[in-house]
Design a protein around this motif. Structure first.
Motif, PDB file in Angstrom:
ATOM      1  N   GLY A  58       0.700  -1.160   0.004  1.00 42.96           N
ATOM      2  CA  GLY A  58      -0.076   0.091  -0.160  1.00 42.96           C
ATOM      3  C   GLY A  58       0.870   1.219   0.049  1.00 42.96           C
ATOM      4  N   THR A  59       1.998   1.232   0.716  1.00 46.60           N
ATOM      5  CA  THR A  59       2.835   2.551   0.868  1.00 46.60           C
ATOM      6  C   THR A  59       3.016   3.344  -0.453  1.00 46.60           C
ATOM      7  N   ASP A  87       8.447  -8.263  -6.269  1.00 48.73           N
ATOM      8  CA  ASP A  87       7.828  -9.483  -5.839  1.00 48.73           C
ATOM      9  C   ASP A  87       6.387  -9.506  -6.356  1.00 48.73           C
ATOM     10  N   ARG A  89       2.340 -11.501  -5.842  1.00 45.64           N
ATOM     11  CA  ARG A  89       1.594 -12.559  -5.221  1.00 45.64           C
ATOM     12  C   ARG A  89       0.938 -13.475  -6.308  1.00 45.64           C
ATOM     13  N   ASN A  99       0.056  -7.306  -7.515  1.00 45.47           N
ATOM     14  CA  ASN A  99       0.948  -5.804  -7.401  1.00 45.47           C
ATOM     15  C   ASN A  99       0.960  -5.176  -8.751  1.00 45.47           C
ATOM     16  N   GLY A 160       9.795  -2.047   0.255  1.00 44.46           N
ATOM     17  CA  GLY A 160       8.985  -1.346   1.283  1.00 44.46           C
ATOM     18  C   GLY A 160       9.333  -2.356   2.639  1.00 44.46           C
ATOM     19  N   HIS A 166       9.691  -8.186   7.293  1.00 47.71           N
ATOM     20  CA  HIS A 166       9.753  -8.475   5.601  1.00 47.71           C
ATOM     21  C   HIS A 166       9.951  -7.542   4.823  1.00 47.71           C
ATOM     22  N   ALA A 168      10.506  -7.078   0.106  1.00 46.62           N
ATOM     23  CA  ALA A 168      10.185  -7.979  -1.060  1.00 46.62           C
ATOM     24  C   ALA A 168       9.101  -9.129  -0.531  1.00 46.62           C
ATOM     25  N   LYS A 220       5.170   1.421  11.626  1.00 45.55           N
ATOM     26  CA  LYS A 220       6.293   0.764  11.184  1.00 45.55           C
ATOM     27  C   LYS A 220       7.090   1.300  12.123  1.00 45.55           C
TER      28      LYS A 220
HETATM   29  C1  6PG Z   1       3.985  -6.815  -1.189  1.00 43.57           C
HETATM   30  C2  6PG Z   1       5.307  -5.999  -1.164  1.00 43.57           C
HETATM   31  C3  6PG Z   1       5.911  -6.113   0.297  1.00 43.57           C
HETATM   32  C4  6PG Z   1       5.423  -4.602   0.754  1.00 43.57           C
HETATM   33  C5  6PG Z   1       5.516  -4.852   2.285  1.00 43.57           C
HETATM   34  C6  6PG Z   1       5.376  -3.544   2.940  1.00 43.57           C
HETATM   35  O1  6PG Z   1       3.886  -7.306  -2.357  1.00 43.57           O
HETATM   36  O2  6PG Z   1       3.263  -6.539  -0.473  1.00 43.57           O
HETATM   37  O3  6PG Z   1       6.284  -5.948  -2.100  1.00 43.57           O
HETATM   38  O4  6PG Z   1       7.242  -6.438   0.585  1.00 43.57           O
HETATM   39  O5  6PG Z   1       6.444  -3.854   0.322  1.00 43.57           O
HETATM   40  O6  6PG Z   1       4.611  -5.523   2.739  1.00 43.57           O
HETATM   41  O7  6PG Z   1       3.869  -3.197   2.534  1.00 43.57           O
HETATM   42  P1  6PG Z   1       3.137  -1.925   2.838  1.00 43.57           P
HETATM   43  O8  6PG Z   1       3.733  -0.951   2.248  1.00 43.57           O
HETATM   44  O9  6PG Z   1       1.503  -2.043   2.434  1.00 43.57           O
HETATM   45  O10 6PG Z   1       3.175  -1.801   4.151  1.00 43.57           O
END
Ligand code: 6PG
Length: 260
Positions: A58-59, A87, A89, A99, A160, A166, A168, A220
């Motif tokens: 989301g960020t 990365d 899903r 993504n 992120g 975590h 990626a 965070k």
């Molecule tokens: C994904 C990401 C993952 C993401 C983090 C942070 O597919 O979800 O690439 O690594 O960067 O989970 O996610 P947020 O920014 O939503 O907190």
């Protein structure tokens, strides 16, 4: 007479690499956006092409939107950019969990990035990780000579950080963390937030010229504090495994992510 000293609202966390603490989200977008544009122009000047890998989650989405509309970023050389996905899903291209779907809608459709330069992870293929790695190896080799150490380097990777540490789709205590050779692997397991993932690995990410963490918000702050402490390793906090070999590492944070 005694003066009360205002306590500093936050401390700059001692993270590996450069730490940029922005006042708020808008400021953070501007700072990472300016640095992204500098890296992009330099890559195009020196090598004729810019290889950019973006994360989902989301960020960064509001940042991607801003890149498209703010005149500050008008000089981004999208027409010379190759766009990769850090990365993915295992969810179809038309699913909101995918993504690339969001990145395509926000960025690819609204820039002059050439169609063949957009590189979604082929989630429909059972061998998506191998296929994507092959695509990376093929495209990143273009223009290079076989023993050029610069072959196989992405120019800029935006990462992120999840509130479990975590980055990626490198989740705590998962097999992908131990990968030393492959550039892209499947990752699943109890700590992986479903659905299963396909992710770039440390060897590829740590070979990049610039790796930029973009982490915002109070949610965070606790994890940023833990990453800045020395006591836990990358198995527990995978973002600690990001240590570019010869590239630059930067953390783009806001006050809230620093506990401010
Ligand atoms: C994904 C990401 C993952 C993401 C983090 C942070 O597919 O979800 O690439 O690594 O960067 O989970 O996610 P947020 O920014 O939503 O907190």
């Amino acid at each position: 007479m005694s003066y009360e000293i205002e306590p500093d609202p936050f401390e700059v966390p001692s993270l590996p690499g450069g730490v940029i603490v922005a006042a708020d989200e808008e400021d953070a977008q501007e700072r990472i956006g300016r640095d992204l544009m500098v890296a992009a122009k330099q890559a195009v000047r020196e090598r004729g092409v810019f290889h950019l890998a973006l994360s989902g989650g989301g960020t960064p989405m509001p940042f991607y939107r801003r890149l498209m509309i703010d005149p500050l970023f008008r000089e981004m050389p999208w027409s010379r950019t190759h766009l990769w996905i850090v990365d993915e899903r295992r969810a179809p291209f038309d699913s909101d969990q995918n993504n690339y779907k969001h990145i395509h809608e926000i960025l690819v459709e609204h820039s002059d990035l050439p169609g063949p330069n957009a590189h979604p992870i082929p989630v429909d293929s059972p061998s998506a990780a191998e296929d994507y790695e092959n695509e990376l190896r093929e495209v990143l080799a273009i223009g290079g000579v076989p023993d050029d150490p610069d072959r196989g380097r992405l120019d800029f990777i935006l990462l992120g950080m999840g509130s479990d540490g975590h980055t990626a789709s490198l989740f705590p205590h998962t097999a992908a963390l131990d990968e030393e050779v492959r550039w892209v692997v499947d990752n699943d397991g109890p700590s992986v937030v479903p659905p299963p993932r396909i992710t770039m690995t440390y060897p590829l990410i740590n070979a990049a010229r610039v790796v930029a963490f973009y982490v915002l918000g109070a949610g965070k702050a606790e994890m940023i504090r833990r990453v800045a402490s020395v006591s836990e390793g990358f198995e527990t906090l995978p973002c600690k495994g990001i240590r570019p070999a010869s590239g630059e590492l930067g953390w783009y944070l806001d006050h809230a992510a620093c506990g401010g």
